[in-house]
Design an enzyme around this catalytic site. Structure first.
Site, PDB file in Angstrom:
ATOM      1  N   ILE A 167      -1.443  -3.715 -12.150  1.00  0.00           N
ATOM      2  CA  ILE A 167      -1.041  -5.131 -13.153  1.00  0.00           C
ATOM      3  C   ILE A 167       0.108  -4.788 -13.927  1.00  0.00           C
ATOM      4  O   ILE A 167       1.114  -5.481 -14.085  1.00  0.00           O
ATOM      5  CB  ILE A 167      -2.145  -5.634 -13.819  1.00  0.00           C
ATOM      6  CG1 ILE A 167      -3.260  -6.194 -12.932  1.00  0.00           C
ATOM      7  CG2 ILE A 167      -1.695  -6.528 -15.261  1.00  0.00           C
ATOM      8  CD1 ILE A 167      -4.593  -6.548 -13.624  1.00  0.00           C
ATOM      9  N   TYR A 219       7.236   4.991  -6.298  1.00  0.00           N
ATOM     10  CA  TYR A 219       7.328   4.325  -5.063  1.00  0.00           C
ATOM     11  C   TYR A 219       7.003   2.794  -5.041  1.00  0.00           C
ATOM     12  O   TYR A 219       7.512   1.959  -4.478  1.00  0.00           O
ATOM     13  CB  TYR A 219       6.841   5.026  -4.016  1.00  0.00           C
ATOM     14  CG  TYR A 219       7.415   6.600  -3.599  1.00  0.00           C
ATOM     15  CD1 TYR A 219       8.613   6.394  -3.046  1.00  0.00           C
ATOM     16  CD2 TYR A 219       6.973   7.497  -3.913  1.00  0.00           C
ATOM     17  CE1 TYR A 219       9.199   7.781  -2.877  1.00  0.00           C
ATOM     18  CE2 TYR A 219       7.272   8.804  -3.638  1.00  0.00           C
ATOM     19  CZ  TYR A 219       8.705   8.904  -3.109  1.00  0.00           C
ATOM     20  OH  TYR A 219       9.320   9.991  -2.741  1.00  0.00           O
ATOM     21  N   ILE A 262       0.809  -1.300   0.008  1.00  0.00           N
ATOM     22  CA  ILE A 262       0.025  -0.085   0.095  1.00  0.00           C
ATOM     23  C   ILE A 262       0.888   1.228   0.090  1.00  0.00           C
ATOM     24  O   ILE A 262       1.862   1.348   0.890  1.00  0.00           O
ATOM     25  CB  ILE A 262      -1.007  -0.029   1.356  1.00  0.00           C
ATOM     26  CG1 ILE A 262      -1.878  -1.209   1.308  1.00  0.00           C
ATOM     27  CG2 ILE A 262      -1.712   1.349   1.175  1.00  0.00           C
ATOM     28  CD1 ILE A 262      -2.794  -1.135   2.354  1.00  0.00           C
ATOM     29  N   TYR A 313       3.259  -4.545 -11.730  1.00  0.00           N
ATOM     30  CA  TYR A 313       3.552  -5.852 -11.547  1.00  0.00           C
ATOM     31  C   TYR A 313       4.372  -6.694 -12.755  1.00  0.00           C
ATOM     32  O   TYR A 313       5.483  -7.383 -12.645  1.00  0.00           O
ATOM     33  CB  TYR A 313       2.610  -6.706 -10.956  1.00  0.00           C
ATOM     34  CG  TYR A 313       1.830  -6.129  -9.741  1.00  0.00           C
ATOM     35  CD1 TYR A 313       2.576  -5.569  -8.762  1.00  0.00           C
ATOM     36  CD2 TYR A 313       0.503  -6.268  -9.469  1.00  0.00           C
ATOM     37  CE1 TYR A 313       1.744  -4.837  -7.526  1.00  0.00           C
ATOM     38  CE2 TYR A 313       0.056  -5.858  -8.405  1.00  0.00           C
ATOM     39  CZ  TYR A 313       0.689  -5.080  -7.287  1.00  0.00           C
ATOM     40  OH  TYR A 313       0.221  -4.377  -6.344  1.00  0.00           O
TER      41      TYR A 313
END
Length: 165
Positions: free
Chosen positions: A126, A93, A83, A129
């Site tokens: 997504i 970040y 988070i 990632y």
């Protein structure tokens, strides 16, 4: 940006995050934890070897949290969660913190696989990632309930040979 272990002094920041419906929906969890409950959970889990919680910070400012959950030392895999506080989103970040958490899992905990779950409609996450090297492994249909409805979740995983250290 650096990661450091979560400490009791960080609980007010965690409390703020955990009481945001928008934030907790991303983790498929219910918001509205009392501060007393949060302190009890902290005390109960501080020595739990199946999880590691890190604070993402820069210049002593709380940016967010990275968690390694369900650390399985037999099968050598763990789930990662992140988070980033809304005021710091969009500044890189998340990607840097995810990379630091994954590196910790592979190089310190000797994990063979790091995996995560993400709402199929969370295209921004997504994208991040996939940039890191996570590979989609499958869709879990109506797997999580958040904000009044069921959500499909994409499971993604990464192995050390797929990760650029």
């Amino acid at each position: 940006m650096k990661l450091r272990p979560l400490e009791k002094r960080d609980l007010p920041y965690i409390y703020e995050q955990e009481n945001s419906r928008k934030v907790m929906a991303l983790w498929f969890e219910e918001p509205y934890t009392s501060f007393d409950e949060l302190q009890i959970l902290y005390d109960r889990h501080i020595l739990d070897q199946t999880e590691r919680r890190f604070v993402v910070e820069e210049n002593d400012r709380f940016i967010g949290v990275v968690e390694l959950m369900d650390i399985d030392t037999l099968h050598r895999h763990t789930e990662i969660q992140i988070i980033i506080h809304s005021e710091f989103q969009g500044h890189g970040y998340a990607q840097a913190a995810m990379r630091a958490g994954i590196e910790y899992a592979f190089t310190v905990l000797n994990m063979h696989k790091v995996y995560l779950y993400v709402d199929v409609n969370n295209s921004a996450a997504i994208h991040i990632y996939k940039k890191i090297g996570f590979i989609p492994e499958g869709t879990l249909r109506q797997h999580f309930f958040a904000e009044g409805e069921y959500h499909d979740s994409l499971m993604m995983g990464i192995f050390p040979h797929e990760f650029t250290f």
